[in-house]
Design a protein around this motif. Structure first.
Motif, PDB file in Angstrom:
ATOM      1  N   ILE A 261      11.026  -6.342   6.851  1.00  0.00           N
ATOM      2  CA  ILE A 261      10.764  -6.000   5.451  1.00  0.00           C
ATOM      3  C   ILE A 261      11.914  -6.470   4.577  1.00  0.00           C
ATOM      4  N   TYR A 309       2.216   0.998  13.696  1.00  0.00           N
ATOM      5  CA  TYR A 309       2.865   0.989  12.386  1.00  0.00           C
ATOM      6  C   TYR A 309       3.984   2.033  12.380  1.00  0.00           C
ATOM      7  N   ALA A 354       4.286  -2.433   0.082  1.00  0.00           N
ATOM      8  CA  ALA A 354       3.631  -2.176   1.370  1.00  0.00           C
ATOM      9  C   ALA A 354       2.590  -3.252   1.671  1.00  0.00           C
ATOM     10  N   SER A 357       4.051  -6.560   2.564  1.00  0.00           N
ATOM     11  CA  SER A 357       4.725  -6.494   3.861  1.00  0.00           C
ATOM     12  C   SER A 357       3.748  -6.381   5.010  1.00  0.00           C
ATOM     13  N   GLY A 359       1.420  -4.005   5.290  1.00  0.00           N
ATOM     14  CA  GLY A 359       1.065  -2.612   5.544  1.00  0.00           C
ATOM     15  C   GLY A 359       0.181  -2.031   4.470  1.00  0.00           C
ATOM     16  N   LEU A 377       4.114   0.463   7.709  1.00  0.00           N
ATOM     17  CA  LEU A 377       4.551  -0.921   7.843  1.00  0.00           C
ATOM     18  C   LEU A 377       4.379  -1.371   9.285  1.00  0.00           C
TER      19      LEU A 377
END
Length: 383
Positions: A261, A309, A354, A357, A359, A377
């Motif tokens: 990230i 995640y 998010a 990234s 997610g 994520l």
């Protein structure tokens, strides 16, 4: 087969009662049984055992209301269903029922009255377990809602991205012009005005970056990071952002895998969430940050597509967000705060970060039950 054993005698299919009994005993996907006129069970088939868990000797002679939920029994639903079948010729409905072990299932029920020479002698009752179908329909509906929401946010993101780029270009011209003016004047009064204008322009640049993040137009500098370490590095900043009158707690799961990230964007997202929670607790309360590993999927993807995640939750015990506003909280400029108390871009930055990234974000805010925002994520595949 041994020569000493004789073959079983053929079944007499002309024997209607026996044929009917064989039919009922062969059905296992439906509970098919008879009730007397007062609702007591008189027959039972293997389907009843499979669906409801009772053997025949446990249930025959007992009242069929035992299959209903306690609330339905208190409200007189079982006998009302029989009376409906009696007066209207049939009762058909879906409803929650109770198995022998106490678990509940969704049943599709049909009740037909049985008459003999104009006199009601009982009821034929057929029950089918439709729990799996119901859950599949609920899951499909939830997926459709999530897909619609994702498409809506994507459309808003494209619009926002175009506006943010145009606004950023305008701000660049403004800031450059202010720099030129500042370099050509020594008047202190003008310098103070220029300083005020520059602060406002810098604030505009920050808002533009938040808009670009939401529209996925902000370049992310991804690096492999342990989220717990990053949160601990920012613990003092987050503690101050929560304010003195708020109890601040962290619950970080051990041995979490790493994620790839943008460090600064994640720090800004968590700070935004803590600040939002603080604003919902003017008289004090509790804010907690929790991390954990979860196997799940993007909301708009089919249930079969799951992966690990790392989730970071920020939870407060404030008044919560009204249900009618929850679908819009991640939209740019939407805010439930009073005028002048927020730009409405904090949660949109969280959402955009998010999403960009790989997610997603989740919001849970039951009435009066506080608010939880979760950033999920994806775990690094090749850490």
């Amino acid at each position: 087969m041994s020569s000493n054993q004789s073959p079983a005698p053929p079944v007499d299919l002309a024997d209607e009662p026996r044929q009917f009994a064989m039919l009922l005993n062969s059905v296992i996907d439906y509970a098919i049984y008879m009730l007397d006129a007062e609702g007591y069970v008189r027959t039972w088939n293997p389907g009843g055992t499979r669906i409801k868990g009772y053997q025949a000797d446990e249930v025959i002679g007992t009242h069929f209301s035992r299959f209903y939920t306690p609330d339905d029994v208190r409200e007189g639903v079982p006998m009302r269903n029989l009376r409906t079948a009696e007066t209207e010729g049939r009762f058909s409905a879906d409803g929650w029922r109770v198995r022998r072990d106490g678990s509940r299932f969704l049943a599709s029920v049909v009740i037909d009255p049985i008459w003999n020479e104009g006199r009601l002698i009982g009821f034929a009752k057929i029950t089918r377990d439709i729990t799996e179908r119901h859950e599949a329909e609920q899951q499909l509906q939830a997926t459709h809602v999530a897909l619609f929401q994702a498409q809506k946010m994507e459309a808003i993101g494209l619009l926002t991205l175009g506006l943010a780029h145009d606004f950023n270009n305008l701000l660049t011209v403004v800031i450059n012009s202010l720099d030129v003016i500042g370099g050509r004047t020594e008047d202190k009064k003008i310098a103070r005005v220029l300083e005020t204008a520059m602060r406002a322009a810098d604030r505009g640049v920050l808002l533009t970056r938040q808009l670009l993040t939401f529209g996925r137009g902000q370049a992310l500098m991804a690096e492999t990071i342990n989220l717990n370490d990053l949160i601990l590095d920012n613990r003092d900043l987050l503690r101050r952002a929560a304010a003195d009158q708020v109890d601040f707690h962290m619950d970080l799961a051990a041995d979490l895998p790493q994620v790839a990230i943008d460090r600064g964007q994640f720090e800004a997202a968590i700070l935004n969430l803590v600040s939002n929670s603080r604003d919902s607790l003017p008289d004090g309360g509790r804010i907690s940050i929790r991390t954990f590993l979860r196997h799940t999927r993007l909301p708009q993807e089919p249930p079969q597509v799951e992966r690990p995640y790392i989730c970071t939750e920020v939870t407060d015990n404030g008044p919560g967000i009204p249900a009618e506003h929850q679908a819009r909280v991640f939209e740019p400029f939407f805010t439930t705060k009073d005028v002048g108390r927020g730009s409405g871009l904090g949660l949109s930055q969280v959402f955009g970060f998010a999403s960009q990234s790989g997610g997603f974000t989740e919001l849970h805010s039951p009435p009066g039950g506080g608010t939880t925002v979760c950033i999920c994520l994806p775990v690094c595949e090749n850490p």
